[in-house]
Design a protein around this motif. Structure first.
Motif, PDB file in Angstrom:
ATOM      1  N   ASP A   1      -8.124  -0.420   3.879  1.00 18.36           N
ATOM      2  CA  ASP A   1      -7.034  -0.280   2.908  1.00 18.36           C
ATOM      3  C   ASP A   1      -6.331  -1.608   2.667  1.00 18.36           C
ATOM      4  O   ASP A   1      -6.009  -1.956   1.529  1.00 18.36           O
ATOM      5  CB  ASP A   1      -6.021   0.774   3.363  1.00 18.36           C
TER       6      ASP A   1
ATOM      7  N   ASP B   1      -7.741  -3.712   8.076  1.00 20.49           N
ATOM      8  CA  ASP B   1      -8.513  -2.495   7.841  1.00 20.49           C
ATOM      9  C   ASP B   1      -8.932  -2.427   6.365  1.00 20.49           C
ATOM     10  O   ASP B   1      -8.536  -3.260   5.554  1.00 20.49           O
ATOM     11  CB  ASP B   1      -7.742  -1.252   8.275  1.00 20.49           C
TER      12      ASP B   1
ATOM     13  N   CYS C   1     -15.254  -2.990  -1.614  1.00 24.21           N
ATOM     14  CA  CYS C   1     -13.885  -3.488  -1.749  1.00 24.21           C
ATOM     15  C   CYS C   1     -13.623  -3.953  -3.182  1.00 24.21           C
ATOM     16  O   CYS C   1     -12.575  -3.671  -3.761  1.00 24.21           O
ATOM     17  CB  CYS C   1     -13.666  -4.636  -0.762  1.00 24.21           C
TER      18      CYS C   1
ATOM     19  N   ARG D   1     -13.689  -0.756  -5.529  1.00 23.96           N
ATOM     20  CA  ARG D   1     -12.457   0.037  -5.408  1.00 23.96           C
ATOM     21  C   ARG D   1     -11.286  -0.669  -6.084  1.00 23.96           C
ATOM     22  O   ARG D   1     -10.443  -0.032  -6.725  1.00 23.96           O
ATOM     23  CB  ARG D   1     -12.134   0.303  -3.935  1.00 23.96           C
ATOM     24  N   THR D   2     -11.223  -1.975  -5.960  1.00 16.69           N
ATOM     25  CA  THR D   2     -10.141  -2.740  -6.565  1.00 16.69           C
ATOM     26  C   THR D   2     -10.220  -2.697  -8.086  1.00 16.69           C
ATOM     27  O   THR D   2      -9.217  -2.471  -8.758  1.00 16.69           O
ATOM     28  CB  THR D   2     -10.183  -4.206  -6.077  1.00 16.69           C
TER      29      THR D   2
ATOM     30  N   ASP E   1      -9.341   0.814  -9.494  1.00 16.85           N
ATOM     31  CA  ASP E   1      -8.013   1.346  -9.194  1.00 16.85           C
ATOM     32  C   ASP E   1      -7.159   1.244 -10.459  1.00 16.85           C
ATOM     33  O   ASP E   1      -6.927   0.156 -10.974  1.00 16.85           O
ATOM     34  CB  ASP E   1      -7.364   0.544  -8.058  1.00 16.85           C
TER      35      ASP E   1
ATOM     36  N   ASP F   1      -8.530  -3.849   0.529  1.00 20.59           N
ATOM     37  CA  ASP F   1      -8.477  -3.461  -0.889  1.00 20.59           C
ATOM     38  C   ASP F   1      -7.186  -3.954  -1.533  1.00 20.59           C
ATOM     39  O   ASP F   1      -7.190  -4.458  -2.657  1.00 20.59           O
ATOM     40  CB  ASP F   1      -8.583  -1.947  -1.036  1.00 20.59           C
ATOM     41  N   THR F   2      -6.082  -3.812  -0.825  1.00 19.78           N
ATOM     42  CA  THR F   2      -4.793  -4.266  -1.343  1.00 19.78           C
ATOM     43  C   THR F   2      -4.790  -5.782  -1.502  1.00 19.78           C
ATOM     44  O   THR F   2      -4.347  -6.310  -2.530  1.00 19.78           O
ATOM     45  CB  THR F   2      -3.647  -3.822  -0.409  1.00 19.78           C
TER      46      THR F   2
ATOM     47  N   CYS G   1       3.011   1.969  -3.473  1.00 21.08           N
ATOM     48  CA  CYS G   1       2.296   2.107  -4.733  1.00 21.08           C
ATOM     49  C   CYS G   1       2.762   0.984  -5.647  1.00 21.08           C
ATOM     50  O   CYS G   1       3.871   0.997  -6.122  1.00 21.08           O
ATOM     51  CB  CYS G   1       2.512   3.463  -5.382  1.00 21.08           C
TER      52      CYS G   1
ATOM     53  N   SER H   1       0.819  -1.195   0.000  1.00 24.54           N
ATOM     54  CA  SER H   1       0.000   0.000   0.000  1.00 24.54           C
ATOM     55  C   SER H   1       0.862   1.258   0.000  1.00 24.54           C
ATOM     56  O   SER H   1       0.582   2.215  -0.694  1.00 24.54           O
ATOM     57  CB  SER H   1      -0.909  -0.026   1.228  1.00 24.54           C
ATOM     58  N   GLU H   2       1.942   1.244   0.771  1.00 21.32           N
ATOM     59  CA  GLU H   2       2.835   2.400   0.853  1.00 21.32           C
ATOM     60  C   GLU H   2       3.633   2.611  -0.422  1.00 21.32           C
ATOM     61  O   GLU H   2       3.870   3.719  -0.846  1.00 21.32           O
ATOM     62  CB  GLU H   2       3.840   2.214   2.003  1.00 21.32           C
TER      63      GLU H   2
END
Length: 107
Positions: free
Chosen positions: A50, A48, A87, A90-91, A94, A53-54, A15, A12-13
């Motif tokens: 996020d 969580d 979820c 959003r996926t 993205d 989603d990841t 990208c 997530s961090e």
């Protein structure tokens, strides 16, 4: 499964394009290893939005590769139950590619 949470946080961090293929494979290998539905549900419940989603993005990437689909569908069901349809939406919407190779192909 602290290691899975750490990989999801890093993904997530960073990208996705900054992740190495080995990091993608490491996360998918962890998903393949955990196949008991109770284990999957317990882990997913601790994530969580996020992270869910990841994780869903990695599940879809694994399904694209066509390996161990049955296991990935168990994960998909658990993530959908925890994160809802949002979820999935959003996926799928993205636009960030997961690897540098995909980014280059889109250019």
């Amino acid at each position: 499964m602290a290691q899975l949470k750490a990989l999801l946080a890093k993904a997530s961090e960073d990208c996705f394009p900054d992740l190495k293929v080995t990091q993608h494979q490491a996360l998918l290998d962890m998903l393949y290893a955990k196949t008991r539905e109770d284990d999957i549900k317990a882990l997913v419940a601790s994530l969580d939005v996020d992270a869910l989603d990841t994780l869903m993005k990695f599940i879809y990437k694994g399904l694209e590769l066509g390996k161990n689909s049955g296991v990935l569908f168990k994960w998909h069901a658990a993530v959908e139950e925890a994160g809802g349809l949002g979820c999935i939406v959003r996926t799928l919407t993205d636009s960030r590619p997961m690897t540098q190779d995909e980014e280059a192909a889109d250019a």
